[in-house]
Enzyme design. Sequence first.
Site, PDB file in Angstrom:
ATOM      1  N   SER A   1      -9.175 -11.964  -0.315  1.00 35.92           N
ATOM      2  CA  SER A   1      -8.181 -11.753  -1.384  1.00 35.92           C
ATOM      3  C   SER A   1      -7.156 -12.876  -1.323  1.00 35.92           C
ATOM      4  O   SER A   1      -6.521 -13.095  -0.283  1.00 35.92           O
ATOM      5  CB  SER A   1      -7.470 -10.410  -1.207  1.00 35.92           C
ATOM      6  OG  SER A   1      -6.237 -10.424  -1.928  1.00 35.92           O
TER       7      SER A   1
ATOM      8  N   ASP B   1     -10.950   4.873 -15.637  1.00 36.50           N
ATOM      9  CA  ASP B   1     -10.578   3.509 -15.249  1.00 36.50           C
ATOM     10  C   ASP B   1     -11.773   2.569 -15.279  1.00 36.50           C
ATOM     11  O   ASP B   1     -11.713   1.469 -15.820  1.00 36.50           O
ATOM     12  CB  ASP B   1      -9.997   3.488 -13.826  1.00 36.50           C
ATOM     13  CG  ASP B   1      -8.756   4.328 -13.703  1.00 36.50           C
ATOM     14  OD1 ASP B   1      -8.261   4.819 -14.740  1.00 36.50           O
ATOM     15  OD2 ASP B   1      -8.281   4.503 -12.567  1.00 36.50           O
TER      16      ASP B   1
ATOM     17  N   HIS C   1      -4.315  13.488 -18.378  1.00 34.38           N
ATOM     18  CA  HIS C   1      -4.748  14.700 -17.660  1.00 34.38           C
ATOM     19  C   HIS C   1      -5.754  15.510 -18.501  1.00 34.38           C
ATOM     20  O   HIS C   1      -5.846  16.726 -18.337  1.00 34.38           O
ATOM     21  CB  HIS C   1      -3.559  15.570 -17.249  1.00 34.38           C
ATOM     22  CG  HIS C   1      -2.756  14.947 -16.125  1.00 34.38           C
ATOM     23  ND1 HIS C   1      -2.931  15.284 -14.804  1.00 34.38           N
ATOM     24  CD2 HIS C   1      -1.814  13.975 -16.132  1.00 34.38           C
ATOM     25  CE1 HIS C   1      -2.102  14.571 -14.050  1.00 34.38           C
ATOM     26  NE2 HIS C   1      -1.420  13.759 -14.838  1.00 34.38           N
TER      27      HIS C   1
ATOM     28  N   SER D   1      -5.551  -1.628 -10.860  1.00 37.98           N
ATOM     29  CA  SER D   1      -5.972  -2.839 -10.137  1.00 37.98           C
ATOM     30  C   SER D   1      -7.218  -2.534  -9.317  1.00 37.98           C
ATOM     31  O   SER D   1      -8.044  -3.418  -9.081  1.00 37.98           O
ATOM     32  CB  SER D   1      -4.846  -3.333  -9.228  1.00 37.98           C
ATOM     33  OG  SER D   1      -4.574  -2.418  -8.186  1.00 37.98           O
ATOM     34  N   SER D   2      -7.377  -1.283  -8.905  1.00 41.59           N
ATOM     35  CA  SER D   2      -8.545  -0.925  -8.085  1.00 41.59           C
ATOM     36  C   SER D   2      -9.835  -0.998  -8.903  1.00 41.59           C
ATOM     37  O   SER D   2     -10.815  -1.605  -8.475  1.00 41.59           O
ATOM     38  CB  SER D   2      -8.360   0.466  -7.465  1.00 41.59           C
ATOM     39  OG  SER D   2      -8.167   1.446  -8.455  1.00 41.59           O
TER      40      SER D   2
ATOM     41  N   GLY E   1      -0.965  -0.902  -7.799  1.00 45.06           N
ATOM     42  CA  GLY E   1      -0.336   0.397  -7.604  1.00 45.06           C
ATOM     43  C   GLY E   1       0.620   0.803  -8.713  1.00 45.06           C
ATOM     44  O   GLY E   1       1.448   1.684  -8.525  1.00 45.06           O
ATOM     45  N   ALA E   2       0.516   0.195  -9.883  1.00 45.65           N
ATOM     46  CA  ALA E   2       1.411   0.525 -11.006  1.00 45.65           C
ATOM     47  C   ALA E   2       0.740   1.487 -11.979  1.00 45.65           C
ATOM     48  O   ALA E   2       1.302   1.821 -13.018  1.00 45.65           O
ATOM     49  CB  ALA E   2       1.833  -0.744 -11.734  1.00 45.65           C
TER      50      ALA E   2
HETATM   51  P1  ADP Z   1      -3.845   1.013  -9.057  1.00 40.42           P
HETATM   52  O1  ADP Z   1      -5.318   1.074  -9.280  1.00 40.42           O
HETATM   53  O2  ADP Z   1      -3.084   1.954  -9.925  1.00 40.42           O
HETATM   54  O3  ADP Z   1      -3.305  -0.372  -9.129  1.00 40.42           O
HETATM   55  P2  ADP Z   1      -4.634   1.945  -6.474  1.00 40.42           P
HETATM   56  O4  ADP Z   1      -3.892   2.529  -5.340  1.00 40.42           O
HETATM   57  O5  ADP Z   1      -5.761   2.704  -7.044  1.00 40.42           O
HETATM   58  O6  ADP Z   1      -3.565   1.534  -7.581  1.00 40.42           O
HETATM   59  O7  ADP Z   1      -5.221   0.545  -6.029  1.00 40.42           O
HETATM   60  C1  ADP Z   1      -4.401  -0.388  -5.384  1.00 40.42           C
HETATM   61  C2  ADP Z   1      -5.145  -0.975  -4.193  1.00 40.42           C
HETATM   62  O8  ADP Z   1      -6.134  -1.924  -4.662  1.00 40.42           O
HETATM   63  C3  ADP Z   1      -4.266  -1.764  -3.271  1.00 40.42           C
HETATM   64  O9  ADP Z   1      -3.660  -0.925  -2.313  1.00 40.42           O
HETATM   65  C4  ADP Z   1      -5.254  -2.719  -2.623  1.00 40.42           C
HETATM   66  O10 ADP Z   1      -5.961  -2.087  -1.586  1.00 40.42           O
HETATM   67  C5  ADP Z   1      -6.221  -2.998  -3.760  1.00 40.42           C
HETATM   68  N1  ADP Z   1      -5.835  -4.221  -4.460  1.00 40.42           N
HETATM   69  C6  ADP Z   1      -5.282  -4.358  -5.683  1.00 40.42           C
HETATM   70  N2  ADP Z   1      -5.064  -5.656  -5.998  1.00 40.42           N
HETATM   71  C7  ADP Z   1      -5.497  -6.376  -4.932  1.00 40.42           C
HETATM   72  C8  ADP Z   1      -5.543  -7.768  -4.624  1.00 40.42           C
HETATM   73  N3  ADP Z   1      -5.108  -8.687  -5.482  1.00 40.42           N
HETATM   74  N4  ADP Z   1      -6.063  -8.117  -3.432  1.00 40.42           N
HETATM   75  C9  ADP Z   1      -6.505  -7.187  -2.567  1.00 40.42           C
HETATM   76  N5  ADP Z   1      -6.494  -5.882  -2.799  1.00 40.42           N
HETATM   77  C10 ADP Z   1      -5.983  -5.466  -3.950  1.00 40.42           C
HETATM   78 MG    MG Z   2      -6.516   2.793  -8.990  1.00 43.10          MG
END
Ligand code: ADP
Ligand code: MG
Length: 380
Positions: free
Chosen positions: A68, A171, A35, A126-127, A121-122
């Site tokens: 995907s 990120d 933060h 991943s985004s 989403g952890a």
């Molecule tokens: P984080 O970035 O913390 O993992 P976010 O909510 O920002 O969480 O991003 C997660 C989103 O990214 C998922 O809801 C999905 O839309 C997308 N995503 C992540 N991994 C994949 C995947 N392997 N295939 C398709 N979409 C994915």
């Molecule tokens: Mg994210």
Amino acid sequence: MLDLDALQARYRTVTGEEPQGLWFAPGRVNLIGEHTDYNDGFVLPFALDKKAVIAGGRRDDDQLVLVSLELDDEVHTSIGELSPGTEGWFSYLAGVVWALREAGHSVGGANLVMTSDVPLGAGLSSSAAIECATVAALVDLYGLDIAPMDRAKIARVAENAYVGAPTGLLDQAASTLCKADHGLFLDCRTLETEHVPLPMAEQGYEMLVLDTKTPHSHVDGEYGTRRATCEAAAAKLGIPALRDVEDLDAALAQLDDETMIKRVRHVVTENERVLKAFELARTADLAELAPLLDESHASMRDDYEITVPTVDLAVDTAKAAGALGARMTGGGFGGCIIALTKAGEADRIGQAIADAFDEAGFGAPVWFTVTPAPGAGRLS
Ligand code: ADP
Ligand code: MG
């Protein structure tokens, strides 16, 4: 585990051609600096050896074919149909095409088939992994000349303006700019960066990442409130951002709201901890960073009030089981913790936390060890 053979096979099935290349970008954890980004402060993330990989090819038309593997979904759209605010996983890829074009780069159709082992989403981003891998692919496929920090900014525009998630640059900067065995010190005001050595294996340590699997609730609202309080505090103190507090005691003496005082104390001390970690990592044994992780956690728990019972139990158990230092990482209200441990200890400590969760009636966590990995690039 990523299955690159399956990725390429899927590309062939979908397009009838061989991919023109494979590109990747990693997820990340924030070692310290929580933060602080929206307070114009400092962060110190490192990239994970978990990543998104895209098999890509340039098309002669304006079609976008987005696949995907994990979701087993195939989306056909086109440049003309790109529209900010479009919902769905494929927006993380389509948004990058849109952001590149908005920035004036000449990008047309593409086949982009992705797979990722970044837990979704952890809070491990991943985004950003998907966005930054997409940027890497399109930059090569369309022969674009974009400096690394500008690539990260394009990926961020995709996330902010196209997907509609109001995140900072942390990120995408980490996913794009990180180096193996290094953290990335980022000054969120100037966007200056410096690679900081984190030779964990060499010094006989490892890093545990444990996902508490706590469902996030009220995160957006809490995030908004924290941000607003910080902005109000800066206004009251007559400074552009909390980054500019020079004397913490003097600043706190000017505030009368107990909550605001706590929030300011977190941000200012957290910035100091990032700077200290930055100095220590360059000169000292990494174990000397451990107390900073503990202090950061206590500050997030007591002053910023963004931890939850699962996260606190995970950190306390990690420490009791022998971790050198541990803290929640990410925006809070669930998500992951990190713990610096002696080499060979991380898995045992993960198991100790799982046992404590079981005893407390919490759901099972998921854990793994990480080594600082390189940022986005081409695999083949
Ligand atoms: P984080 O970035 O913390 O993992 P976010 O909510 O920002 O969480 O991003 C997660 C989103 O990214 C998922 O809801 C999905 O839309 C997308 N995503 C992540 N991994 C994949 C995947 N392997 N295939 C398709 N979409 C994915
Ligand atoms: Mg994210």
